[in-house]
Design an enzyme around this catalytic site. Structure first.
Site, short mmCIF file in Angstrom:
data_model
loop_
_atom_site.label_atom_id
_atom_site.label_comp_id
_atom_site.label_asym_id
_atom_site.label_seq_id
_atom_site.Cartn_x
_atom_site.Cartn_y
_atom_site.Cartn_z
N GLU A 36 14.24 -14.56 -0.91
CA GLU A 36 14.87 -15.71 -0.27
C GLU A 36 14.32 -17.02 -0.83
O GLU A 36 14.95 -18.05 -0.77
CB GLU A 36 14.66 -15.67 1.25
N ASP A 46 0.83 -1.19 0.00
CA ASP A 46 0.00 0.00 0.00
C ASP A 46 0.88 1.26 0.00
O ASP A 46 1.77 1.38 0.85
CB ASP A 46 -0.85 -0.06 1.28
C1 NOJ Z 1 -4.44 3.01 -0.63
C2 NOJ Z 1 -5.52 2.00 -0.47
O1 NOJ Z 1 -5.75 1.35 -1.70
C3 NOJ Z 1 -6.73 2.73 0.05
O2 NOJ Z 1 -7.87 1.92 0.05
C4 NOJ Z 1 -6.41 3.23 1.42
O3 NOJ Z 1 -7.50 4.01 1.89
C5 NOJ Z 1 -5.15 4.08 1.43
N1 NOJ Z 1 -4.09 3.51 0.66
C6 NOJ Z 1 -4.64 4.23 2.84
O4 NOJ Z 1 -4.10 3.02 3.29
#
Ligand code: NOJ
Length: 540
Positions: free
Chosen positions: A258, A204
């Protein structure tokens, strides 16, 4: 071709766990529910499932605010259920990929609770803490950095008499990746899940991990909307995309590599505007990820030229040795059946199914896209997404693409015996997986057929891709080739018939319209409105 890893050959299917299948009647999907529906995925032919976050979370951002990295949210099950899911996936040849949410944790994570208590404690520097602008104990945000979810990015914590930074909600404080103990702790988290059988992570907003060490303000831009939404009123020079990203990425790459077959795919914040930067994060280098997302295609308007431009831009940015990812929908954007849909939504869904499975690169499907699920935003009073709550009606949030999966006919489309956490799309009685399974012209059958075609076609998995220099206004076309084998894809994106000169590829590998002969004749191909053809120079 033989040494192409599965994550290049294969297809990844994203599950939003709250919305996929509820096994215990609380209206929220869970891991046992996913196990119960795995045969749908095996039948579809995908290679892996990526689960949006499953860890404990106060759900301020529905799991993207994790309060314990090494456990399962009780509403989804337990670590034992997770182990059972991995085992059930393995039985069907499916792999499990997790969401890695490591730019920030929840403010309810024990790490943050400890960090907030004490400026001198062992976790004092695990988050981004600064004195107020006026000095120690003073208020006034330390710099102009803003939150992607609206407003400023700094929150004052009276316990420490300091501010902490959050790129998203104030309940999502950003971790300080310049603190070596944080790097070690995340390494421990990765290992915890890899040892349980996970084979990859979707990271993310990984390009936000590192900030400029001195936290200088970002330069402002002249965007009047920046008055209401400060995030877009500045150039993000210092709050992400720092040159020393390797601090984080080299550790992750080393751990992933790894064992062969594991991979990391990064979600680059704002990359659709900066796809060259996104491309630079992916590759075979020691501090690169295996793959990066790009949402340029997803954000395109419908049309052969627009799609051609988006595909060209991403593939050229990646270069000849790069490997693309293709995403049509996910949990953050309106579903493509509605975005591109209109009167011809199902026909268009079938065309882009072909597109995703035949472009060079790895496709990521979003649950429900295989049945052409439509966007369905609940009435304001029922909005759950914090973004929708804050920005209604300018942005009605992301609930519309997170509604429960439509499995079969019945009160809640087979999703739950209880009250679903979000209202289902009202079309579920007619649009569901059971209804589409036996219909050869359905969106589901198209996905299943083109995934199967990709599986048996080395050209589609590994071949080079050529797009014409000059795009046709209505027909998106490209050619894949590997050795002597070649495949041509023709997608008539218009509601009018189109003529196309037949090339060397005459064998019909897949077609959206019934009645085409297995071998096409010389001369011209008359493409019906919204017809898609995959043609090979050899029978498939
Ligand atoms: C990107 C994610 O795809 C989204 O759903 C989220 O709200 C934000 N990052 C924060 O983690």
């Amino acid at each position: 071709m033989g040494d192409l890893p599965w994550w290049k050959r294969g297809v990844v299917y994203q599950i939003y766990p709250r919305s996929f299948m509820d096994s215990d009647g609380d209206g929220i999907g869970d891991l046992q529910g996913i196990i119960d529906r795995l045969d749908h995925l095996a039948d579809l032919g995908v290679d892996a499932i990526w689960l949006s976050p499953i860890q404990p979370s106060p759900d301020a951002d529905f799991g993207y605010d994790i309060s314990d990295y090494c456990d399962v949210h009780p509403q989804y099950g337990s670590l034992e259920t997770f182990d059972a899911l991995v085992a059930a996936c393995r039985e069907r040849g499916l792999r499990v990929v997790l969401d890695g949410v490591f730019n920030h944790s929840s403010d309810e994570h024990a790490w943050f609770q400890e960090s907030r208590q004490d400026r001198a404690g062992p976790k004092a520097d695990w988050y981004l803490w600064r004195d107020g602008r006026g000095g120690p104990g003073q208020t006034g945000a330390p710099n102009n950095w803003a939150s992607t979810f609206g407003g400023g990015g700094w929150e004052y914590a009276p316990e420490r008499q300091q501010y902490f930074f959050h790129s998203f909600l104030k309940k999502q404080p950003d971790l300080n990746w310049r603190e070596p103990a944080v790097v070690d702790a995340i390494e421990g988290v990765l290992r915890f899940w890899l040892e349980r059988g996970v084979e990859g992570f979707r990271l993310d907003v990984f390009n936000c991990y590192l900030k400029h060490p001195e936290l200088p303000s970002n330069p402002r831009t002249w965007n009047p909307a920046g008055l209401l939404y400060p995030y877009i009123g500045q150039r993000h020079l210092h709050d992400r995309d720092q040159d020393d990203m390797g601090i984080a990425l080299s550790m992750m790459r080393r751990v992933a590599d790894e064992r062969p077959g594991r991979f990391l795919v990064g979600e680059t914040l704002d990359e659709d505007r900066r796809y060259r930067e996104a491309a630079g994060y992916a590759g075979s280098g020691e501090d690169q990820l295996h793959l990066a997302f790009n949402f340029h295609l997803l954000r395109s308007r419908w049309g052969a030229k627009a799609f051609h431009t988006a595909i060209m831009a991403w593939t050229q940015a990646l270069g000849p040795d790069g490997w693309a990812t293709w995403v049509l929908s996910n949990h953050d954007f309106p579903r493509h059946a509605s975005r591109w849909g209109g009167r011809w939504a199902d026909a268009r869904c079938r065309l882009v199914a072909i597109l995703a499975m035949t472009l060079r690169g790895t496709p990521f499907l979003y649950y429900g896209e295989e049945i052409g699920m439509r966007e369905h935003t609940p009435p304001r009073a029922q909005i759950q997404d914090p973004v929708g709550k804050r920005f209604w009606p300018v942005h009605r949030g992301r609930d519309g693409c997170r509604t429960p999966m439509q499995w079969e006919e019945g009160a809640s489309a087979g999703f739950t015996s209880g009250q679903p956490w979000l209202p289902l799309h009202p079309d579920h009685a007619g649009r569901n997986a059971a209804a589409q399974r036996g219909d050869p012209g359905s969106v589901l059958s198209t996905y299943r057929d083109v995934i199967a075609l990709r599986r048996r076609s080395p050209v589609l998995q590994a071949g080079d891709m050529d797009l014409p220099e000059q795009p046709h206004a209505k027909v998106l076309s490209y050619r894949r080739s590997l050795g002597d084998a070649s495949v041509q894809v023709l997608l008539n994106m218009s509601p009018q018939p189109q003529r196309w000169p037949a090339g060397a590829e005459r064998h019909l590998l897949y077609g959206t319209h019934p009645g085409r002969p297995a071998e096409l004749e010389d001369g011209e191909i008359l493409l019906a409105p919204h017809e898609g053809l995959v043609l090979g120079n050899e029978p498939g």
